[in-house]
Scaffold this active site. Structure first.
Site, short mmCIF file in Angstrom:
data_model
loop_
_atom_site.label_atom_id
_atom_site.label_comp_id
_atom_site.label_asym_id
_atom_site.label_seq_id
_atom_site.Cartn_x
_atom_site.Cartn_y
_atom_site.Cartn_z
N LYS A 1 51.37 40.97 45.98
CA LYS A 1 49.94 41.26 46.14
C LYS A 1 49.60 41.21 47.62
O LYS A 1 49.90 40.23 48.31
CB LYS A 1 49.16 40.19 45.39
CG LYS A 1 47.82 40.63 44.87
CD LYS A 1 47.29 39.53 43.97
CE LYS A 1 45.91 39.81 43.48
NZ LYS A 1 45.35 38.62 42.83
C1 E4P Z 1 42.41 39.44 41.15
O1 E4P Z 1 43.58 39.66 41.22
C2 E4P Z 1 41.75 38.24 41.68
O2 E4P Z 1 42.66 37.17 41.53
C3 E4P Z 1 40.50 37.83 40.95
O3 E4P Z 1 40.20 38.70 39.87
C4 E4P Z 1 39.34 37.47 41.80
O4 E4P Z 1 38.25 37.12 40.99
P1 E4P Z 1 37.00 36.24 41.49
O5 E4P Z 1 36.03 37.15 42.13
O6 E4P Z 1 36.48 35.66 40.21
O7 E4P Z 1 37.55 35.20 42.42
#
Ligand code: E4P
Length: 221
Positions: free
Chosen positions: A83
């Protein structure tokens, strides 16, 4: 539509993985910071438990360091998806890693234009954060709709992974607009499982069966 769990919590991962309803996992530094224990060991354990793709995020923001971290994370298992944040050096890293055969998920995407560029660089997944867009008064799902349409128009192979999901309606909407993947916190997946009419119906079935058994004590199924 694929369902990923957006968590680094091993207990939650095991519960839903055993139900066969989880296709993969996404994690990030914030999610790891919420868990007790060594983050590297937690990531390795997630990769071991889950057969599907597991997104593990780099911390570095400079190309050489991103590539170095990506190589280290990839050693955790074949199902690791690296990622990478939506930044210029991130795009360079996506391109280089694709050339090496390493799949990436571009994170912190907030517009269709960013998603196009991540796809052009060669990302396997783009992660638009819809909840955070909703939080600032934009409609996150409209961005998903645009990305799905653009990727279809040009037959981009990059998958649209809807992230920052806040409630079950986000999941239904993501499915309706044709997103490839949704990634959910465990509590939202839990909410998707439940319906009051299911509980009420089950109570009635069980109590009616008790009556049948009273009249036919030998009865089994
Ligand atoms: C995606 O890969 C992220 O880990 C995640 O969905 C972020 O979400 P949040 O806005 O609830 O932190």
């Amino acid at each position: 539509m694929k369902i990923f769990l957006d968590t680094a919590n091993l207990e939650a991962i095991k519960i839903y993985n055993d139900m066969g309803i989880v296709d993969g996992i996404t994690t990030n530094p914030t999610l790891l910071s919420k868990e007790k224990g060594n983050p590297a060991e937690i990531m390795q354990e997630i990769v071991r438990i889950v057969n599907g793709p597991v997104s593990l995020e780099v911390i570095a923001t400079r190309i050489d360091e991103i590539i170095d971290e990506a190589h280290k994370l990839k050693k955790y298992g074949q199902n690791v998806i690296v990622k990478i944040p939506m930044i210029p050096d991130g795009m360079k890293a996506v391109k280089k890693l694709k050339e090496e055969g390493i799949e990436t998920n571009v994170t912190l995407v907030f517009s269709a234009n960013q998603a196009i560029l991540a796809a052009k660089a060669g990302a396997s997944y783009v992660s638009p954060f819809i909840g955070r867009l909703d939080d600032i008064g934009n409609e996150g799902m409209l961005v998903i709709k645009e990305i799905v349409q653009i990727f279809r128009n040009y037959e981009f192979r990059t998958q649209v992974l809807v992230a920052s999901i806040r409630h079950p309606v986000h999941v239904t909407e993501a499915g309706k607009v044709g997103a490839d993947v949704v990634t959910l916190p465990p509590d939202i997946l839990g909410k998707m499982l439940l319906h009051p009419l299911t509980d009420k119906g089950l109570v009635a079935f069980l109590s009616d069966w008790e009556k049948v058994k009273k009249e036919n004590p030998q009865l089994t199924i």
